[in-house]
Design a protein around this motif. Sequence first.
Motif, short mmCIF file in Angstrom:
data_model
loop_
_atom_site.label_atom_id
_atom_site.label_comp_id
_atom_site.label_asym_id
_atom_site.label_seq_id
_atom_site.Cartn_x
_atom_site.Cartn_y
_atom_site.Cartn_z
N ALA A 66 10.77 5.95 -2.89
CA ALA A 66 9.55 6.50 -2.27
C ALA A 66 8.27 5.80 -3.18
O ALA A 66 7.21 5.48 -2.70
CB ALA A 66 9.58 8.00 -2.47
N GLY A 67 8.49 5.90 -4.65
CA GLY A 67 7.44 5.49 -5.47
C GLY A 67 7.10 3.76 -5.33
O GLY A 67 6.08 3.43 -5.33
N PHE A 68 8.14 2.92 -5.12
CA PHE A 68 7.79 1.60 -4.83
C PHE A 68 7.22 1.25 -3.58
O PHE A 68 6.25 0.57 -3.46
CB PHE A 68 9.21 0.90 -4.87
N ALA A 69 7.70 2.21 -2.63
CA ALA A 69 6.81 2.12 -1.24
C ALA A 69 5.67 2.46 -1.27
O ALA A 69 4.64 1.84 -0.71
CB ALA A 69 7.57 2.75 -0.06
N ALA A 70 5.13 3.70 -1.99
CA ALA A 70 3.64 3.93 -2.17
C ALA A 70 3.06 2.96 -2.71
O ALA A 70 1.80 2.92 -2.50
CB ALA A 70 3.64 5.36 -2.76
N SER A 71 3.42 2.35 -3.72
CA SER A 71 2.63 1.47 -4.54
C SER A 71 2.46 0.14 -3.59
O SER A 71 1.48 -0.64 -3.90
CB SER A 71 3.58 1.07 -5.94
N ALA A 72 3.49 -0.22 -2.76
CA ALA A 72 3.29 -1.52 -2.09
C ALA A 72 2.35 -1.47 -0.90
O ALA A 72 1.78 -2.54 -0.52
CB ALA A 72 4.79 -1.87 -1.46
N LEU A 73 2.49 -0.34 -0.01
CA LEU A 73 1.56 -0.33 1.12
C LEU A 73 0.09 -0.67 0.91
O LEU A 73 -0.49 -1.30 1.71
CB LEU A 73 1.75 1.31 1.76
N PRO A 74 -0.68 -0.35 -0.09
CA PRO A 74 -2.01 -0.73 -0.32
C PRO A 74 -2.25 -2.19 -0.34
O PRO A 74 -3.01 -2.71 0.37
CB PRO A 74 -2.51 -0.04 -1.44
N SER A 75 -1.36 -2.80 -1.13
CA SER A 75 -1.48 -4.19 -1.03
C SER A 75 -1.04 -4.91 0.28
O SER A 75 -1.94 -6.15 0.74
CB SER A 75 -0.46 -4.87 -2.09
N LEU A 76 -0.35 -4.29 0.99
CA LEU A 76 0.11 -4.80 2.29
C LEU A 76 -1.17 -4.79 3.26
O LEU A 76 -1.63 -5.72 3.89
CB LEU A 76 1.11 -4.06 2.84
N ALA A 77 -2.05 -3.67 3.12
CA ALA A 77 -3.03 -3.37 3.96
C ALA A 77 -4.48 -4.44 3.63
O ALA A 77 -5.01 -4.81 4.31
CB ALA A 77 -3.50 -2.15 3.73
N VAL A 78 -4.39 -4.47 2.15
CA VAL A 78 -5.38 -5.37 1.77
C VAL A 78 -5.17 -6.64 2.11
O VAL A 78 -6.24 -7.57 2.37
CB VAL A 78 -5.55 -5.39 0.07
N GLY A 79 -3.85 -7.21 2.01
CA GLY A 79 -3.50 -8.50 2.48
C GLY A 79 -3.86 -8.86 3.89
O GLY A 79 -4.75 -9.88 4.27
N ILE A 80 -3.61 -7.86 4.80
CA ILE A 80 -4.12 -8.21 6.02
C ILE A 80 -5.74 -8.07 6.30
O ILE A 80 -6.30 -8.81 7.22
CB ILE A 80 -3.36 -6.82 7.06
N ALA A 81 -6.18 -7.12 5.78
CA ALA A 81 -7.73 -7.16 5.79
C ALA A 81 -8.39 -8.56 5.35
O ALA A 81 -9.43 -8.87 5.89
CB ALA A 81 -8.17 -5.93 4.99
N MET A 82 -7.77 -9.00 4.32
CA MET A 82 -8.31 -10.29 3.59
C MET A 82 -8.23 -11.48 4.65
O MET A 82 -9.14 -12.24 4.81
CB MET A 82 -7.87 -10.55 2.30
N LEU A 83 -7.12 -11.45 5.21
CA LEU A 83 -6.84 -12.65 6.20
C LEU A 83 -7.62 -12.43 7.28
O LEU A 83 -8.04 -13.53 7.98
CB LEU A 83 -5.28 -12.64 6.48
N ARG A 84 -7.68 -11.05 7.98
CA ARG A 84 -8.40 -10.94 9.06
C ARG A 84 -10.08 -11.37 9.00
O ARG A 84 -10.69 -11.91 9.92
CB ARG A 84 -8.33 -9.61 9.50
N SER A 85 -10.41 -10.97 7.76
CA SER A 85 -11.95 -11.32 7.41
C SER A 85 -12.19 -12.65 7.43
O SER A 85 -13.19 -13.23 7.94
CB SER A 85 -12.34 -10.48 6.01
N ARG A 86 -11.20 -13.35 6.85
CA ARG A 86 -11.48 -14.87 6.56
C ARG A 86 -11.26 -15.50 7.93
O ARG A 86 -11.91 -16.50 8.27
CB ARG A 86 -10.44 -15.39 5.62
N GLY A 87 -10.43 -14.92 8.76
CA GLY A 87 -10.20 -15.52 10.11
C GLY A 87 -11.20 -15.44 10.86
O GLY A 87 -11.82 -16.15 11.81
#
Length: 394
Positions: free
Chosen positions: A373-394
Motif C-alpha cells: 500500500a505504501g509503495f502504491a501510494a508513493s508511485a501514483l503521483p509520479s505516474l500522474a505527473v508523467g502523463i501531465a508532462m507528456l500531454r502538455s508537451r504534446g
Amino acid sequence: METGRRLLLVALGAMFVQQSFATLGRNLPPVIAPAILEDLQLDPALLGVYVGTVAFAALVVQLGCGSFIIRHGALRMSQVSLVLLALALAVATLPALAFFAFSAVLCGAGSALSTPSSSHLLGRYATAKQAPLVFSIKQTAVPAGLLLSGLIGPLLTGWWGWRVAMLCGAAGCLAFAIAMQPLRRSFDDDRVPSQAFRLSDLHRTLGAVTRERDLRNLALACGTFSGLQSAFIAFFVTYLVAQGQELAAAGAFFSAATLVAVPGRILWGWLAGAHVAPGRLLGLLAIGMGASGLLLGLSGALDSAPLLAVATLGMSITALSWHGVLLAEAARLAPAGQRGAATGGVLSFGQVGGMVAPLVFAVLLGLTGSYGAGFAASALPSLAVGIAMLRSRG
C-alpha cells in the motif's frame, strides 16, 4: 580552453566523491534499519518519521543555502555538508533515543547542502551542451553511495554492530571533507564575502522558483520523484527483511539494484544533451517510475520473485536515475549567478516530497501492515505527473 576542461574534470571528480559520501551519510541509517529497529525495540513505521524529519530539515536548509554558497564558496559548503553528515552518524550512536532525532536534523542539513553546492560549482565550467551529461555523471555518485551503503553497512553491522557501521561512515565523510581543502583556493575564487544571509532569502528563493513556469513545473516534478525515491530507499531493505531475507542478502540485493542506476543516469544525460528534449524525457521517466512502484507493491502480495526483480530494476533505471537531467535543467533555467540558489529552490520541493511520502508510507504501514500500500501510494503521483508532462508537451 584546456585549462577550463582540466578544471571541469577536477571539479567533476571532487564533486562525484563528495556526493558519494553525502549519499552514504544520508542513507546508511535506513539501509541498516532492521538491525537498529531490532536492537532498540522500535516499530518499523518510525523509520518513516526519521526519513521525514531528515527531509524537513533539508527543506529548510536548501531554501536558505544560496547565500551561504555565494558568501563562502561552493567547495567550502561541500566540506560543511560532509562534516554535518559525519556528526549526524556519530550522534545517532549515543544511547538516548532523542539523539536519533537530533541526528536526523543534522543529516537533513548536511545532505541539503551537497547538491546545490556541487551544481553551483559544476555550472561554472560546463557548457549548456555539456551540462546534462556532466550533471548526470556527477549524480551517478548517488547510486555509488547507495551501493556502498548496501554492501558495507550490513557487512559491518554483522561483524561489529550497527553503531560501529555508523561510526565508520562518519569517519569516511570527515576524511574526504579534509581531503578537499587543497582545492578551495581554485574553486572558491568566485565567492562574495560581503554576501549576507537574511530570513527573506528563504522566501526569495522559493519565489524565484514559483514565479517562473518552467522552474515551477520542474520543482513539482522533483517533489513527486523525490517522494517515490525516498520511500523506496527508506523501506526497501526493511521490506525485504520482512519478506524473510537476511539483512546482508537484502543489502546486497539493494546494492545490485542501485548499481543499475549508474549507466542509467549516464544514458539519460546523454539522451537529454543531444537527442531528446529534457522535459519529454522526464515525463517518460515519471511514467516508468510510477509503473515500477505499482509493480513493486504488487510483488509482495503476489509473492512473485520475478515480479520483484522487474519492479526493482524499473525503479533503479527510473526513480534512481532522473537527477542529472533535472538538475541540468534547473541550472540552465536559473538566473545568472544564482545556480546554487535556484537548484536549492527546486530541490526544496523534492524535500517536501521526501518528507511527505515516507510519512504517508509509515501511516499506511501502521494501519494496514502492508508495504505494498505504501509503495502504491508513493508511485501514483509520479505516474500522474508523467502523463501531465507528456500531454502538455504534446
